[in-house]
Motif scaffolding. Structure first.
Motif, PDB file in Angstrom:
ATOM      1  N   MET A   1      27.120  45.200  72.373  1.00 58.21           N
ATOM      2  CA  MET A   1      28.106  44.629  73.252  1.00 58.21           C
ATOM      3  C   MET A   1      28.885  43.517  72.552  1.00 58.21           C
ATOM      4  N   GLU A   2      28.245  42.781  71.658  1.00 64.21           N
ATOM      5  CA  GLU A   2      28.885  41.626  71.045  1.00 64.21           C
ATOM      6  C   GLU A   2      30.153  41.989  70.278  1.00 64.21           C
ATOM      7  N   GLU A   3      30.082  43.036  69.473  1.00 59.20           N
ATOM      8  CA  GLU A   3      31.262  43.419  68.688  1.00 59.20           C
ATOM      9  C   GLU A   3      32.378  43.930  69.590  1.00 59.20           C
ATOM     10  N   ASP A   4      32.026  44.668  70.644  1.00 55.42           N
ATOM     11  CA  ASP A   4      33.039  45.129  71.601  1.00 55.42           C
ATOM     12  C   ASP A   4      33.717  43.942  72.269  1.00 55.42           C
ATOM     13  N   LEU A   5      32.930  42.946  72.650  1.00 54.30           N
ATOM     14  CA  LEU A   5      33.489  41.770  73.306  1.00 54.30           C
ATOM     15  C   LEU A   5      34.364  40.977  72.349  1.00 54.30           C
ATOM     16  N   ARG A   6      33.884  40.767  71.142  1.00 52.50           N
ATOM     17  CA  ARG A   6      34.689  40.031  70.147  1.00 52.50           C
ATOM     18  C   ARG A   6      36.041  40.728  69.961  1.00 52.50           C
ATOM     19  N   SER A   7      36.023  42.029  69.823  1.00 55.15           N
ATOM     20  CA  SER A   7      37.252  42.799  69.651  1.00 55.15           C
ATOM     21  C   SER A   7      38.151  42.686  70.880  1.00 55.15           C
ATOM     22  N   ALA A   8      37.566  42.768  72.065  1.00 49.57           N
ATOM     23  CA  ALA A   8      38.344  42.682  73.307  1.00 49.57           C
ATOM     24  C   ALA A   8      39.046  41.335  73.423  1.00 49.57           C
ATOM     25  N   VAL A   9      38.349  40.256  73.089  1.00 51.28           N
ATOM     26  CA  VAL A   9      38.956  38.926  73.180  1.00 51.28           C
ATOM     27  C   VAL A   9      40.014  38.761  72.100  1.00 51.28           C
ATOM     28  N   LEU A  10      39.695  39.140  70.879  1.00 50.56           N
ATOM     29  CA  LEU A  10      40.650  38.965  69.786  1.00 50.56           C
ATOM     30  C   LEU A  10      41.914  39.793  69.981  1.00 50.56           C
ATOM     31  N   ASN A  11      41.794  40.921  70.698  1.00 50.54           N
ATOM     32  CA  ASN A  11      42.935  41.807  70.933  1.00 50.54           C
ATOM     33  C   ASN A  11      43.515  41.663  72.344  1.00 50.54           C
ATOM     34  N   SER A  12      43.112  40.618  73.057  1.00 50.85           N
ATOM     35  CA  SER A  12      43.600  40.343  74.418  1.00 50.85           C
ATOM     36  C   SER A  12      43.416  41.543  75.346  1.00 50.85           C
ATOM     37  N   GLU A  13      42.246  42.148  75.299  1.00 47.36           N
ATOM     38  CA  GLU A  13      41.954  43.315  76.124  1.00 47.36           C
ATOM     39  C   GLU A  13      41.143  42.961  77.369  1.00 47.36           C
ATOM     40  N   THR A  14      41.160  41.701  77.741  1.00 47.97           N
ATOM     41  CA  THR A  14      40.518  41.272  78.970  1.00 47.97           C
ATOM     42  C   THR A  14      41.599  41.138  80.034  1.00 47.97           C
ATOM     43  N   SER A  15      41.196  40.971  81.270  1.00 47.66           N
ATOM     44  CA  SER A  15      42.167  40.790  82.343  1.00 47.66           C
ATOM     45  C   SER A  15      41.755  39.584  83.183  1.00 47.66           C
ATOM     46  N   VAL A  16      42.599  39.255  84.139  1.00 48.08           N
ATOM     47  CA  VAL A  16      42.342  38.118  85.009  1.00 48.08           C
ATOM     48  C   VAL A  16      42.427  38.582  86.458  1.00 48.08           C
ATOM     49  N   ALA A  17      41.485  38.128  87.266  1.00 48.64           N
ATOM     50  CA  ALA A  17      41.514  38.375  88.706  1.00 48.64           C
ATOM     51  C   ALA A  17      41.618  37.023  89.396  1.00 48.64           C
ATOM     52  N   PHE A  18      42.372  36.980  90.483  1.00 46.97           N
ATOM     53  CA  PHE A  18      42.562  35.735  91.214  1.00 46.97           C
ATOM     54  C   PHE A  18      41.864  35.815  92.565  1.00 46.97           C
ATOM     55  N   GLN A  19      41.213  34.734  92.923  1.00 45.89           N
ATOM     56  CA  GLN A  19      40.536  34.635  94.208  1.00 45.89           C
ATOM     57  C   GLN A  19      41.100  33.434  94.952  1.00 45.89           C
ATOM     58  N   PRO A  20      41.657  33.665  96.130  1.00 48.49           N
ATOM     59  CA  PRO A  20      42.229  32.547  96.872  1.00 48.49           C
ATOM     60  C   PRO A  20      41.160  31.703  97.566  1.00 48.49           C
ATOM     61  N   SER A  21      41.456  30.424  97.696  1.00 53.30           N
ATOM     62  CA  SER A  21      40.673  29.526  98.551  1.00 53.30           C
ATOM     63  C   SER A  21      41.530  29.281  99.786  1.00 53.30           C
ATOM     64  N   VAL A  22      40.960  29.534 100.950  1.00 51.56           N
ATOM     65  CA  VAL A  22      41.699  29.443 102.195  1.00 51.56           C
ATOM     66  C   VAL A  22      41.183  28.272 103.018  1.00 51.56           C
ATOM     67  N   SER A  23      42.095  27.498 103.553  1.00 51.09           N
ATOM     68  CA  SER A  23      41.739  26.393 104.431  1.00 51.09           C
ATOM     69  C   SER A  23      41.206  26.959 105.743  1.00 51.09           C
ATOM     70  N   LEU A  24      40.035  26.523 106.137  1.00 50.90           N
ATOM     71  CA  LEU A  24      39.486  26.970 107.415  1.00 50.90           C
ATOM     72  C   LEU A  24      40.265  26.385 108.590  1.00 50.90           C
ATOM     73  N   GLU A  25      40.901  25.254 108.379  1.00 48.77           N
ATOM     74  CA  GLU A  25      41.673  24.620 109.447  1.00 48.77           C
ATOM     75  C   GLU A  25      42.999  25.315 109.707  1.00 48.77           C
ATOM     76  N   THR A  26      43.692  25.672 108.623  1.00 50.64           N
ATOM     77  CA  THR A  26      45.045  26.222 108.788  1.00 50.64           C
ATOM     78  C   THR A  26      45.135  27.720 108.518  1.00 50.64           C
ATOM     79  N   GLY A  27      44.145  28.257 107.801  1.00 47.43           N
ATOM     80  CA  GLY A  27      44.196  29.669 107.429  1.00 47.43           C
ATOM     81  C   GLY A  27      45.118  29.941 106.260  1.00 47.43           C
ATOM     82  N   LYS A  28      45.668  28.883 105.660  1.00 43.31           N
ATOM     83  CA  LYS A  28      46.586  29.040 104.532  1.00 43.31           C
ATOM     84  C   LYS A  28      45.844  28.956 103.204  1.00 43.31           C
TER      85      LYS A  28
END
Length: 70
Positions: A1-28
């Motif tokens: 796994m280490e060499e695959d990961l090193r290659s993925a990072v060096l070649n920008s083959e990772t992605s990003v996921a976003f998780q929102p934080s929501v106010s319980l008071e406003t729902g925003k």
């Protein structure tokens, strides 16, 4: 796994996921968290806890963090 990961990072083959934080008071949405994601070829999604620890050991965690910020 280490060499695959090193290659993925060096070649920008990772992605990003976003998780929102929501106010319980406003729902925003008040903030977003960005999470690095890595889908290993032929093996599927790798649990974040597994590859973040490996990225740190391999010395590529800083570069991975930069990619998430970009």
């Amino acid at each position: 796994m280490e060499e695959d990961l090193r290659s993925a990072v060096l070649n920008s083959e990772t992605s990003v996921a976003f998780q929102p934080s929501v106010s319980l008071e406003t729902g925003k949405i008040v903030a977003l968290e960005a999470f690095a994601r890595w889908s290993r070829d032929g093996k599927g999604q790798v649990p974040t806890i597994d590859f973040i620890r490996s990225a740190e050991e391999l010395g590529v965690l800083h570069q991975l963090g930069r990619q998430v910020l970009e």
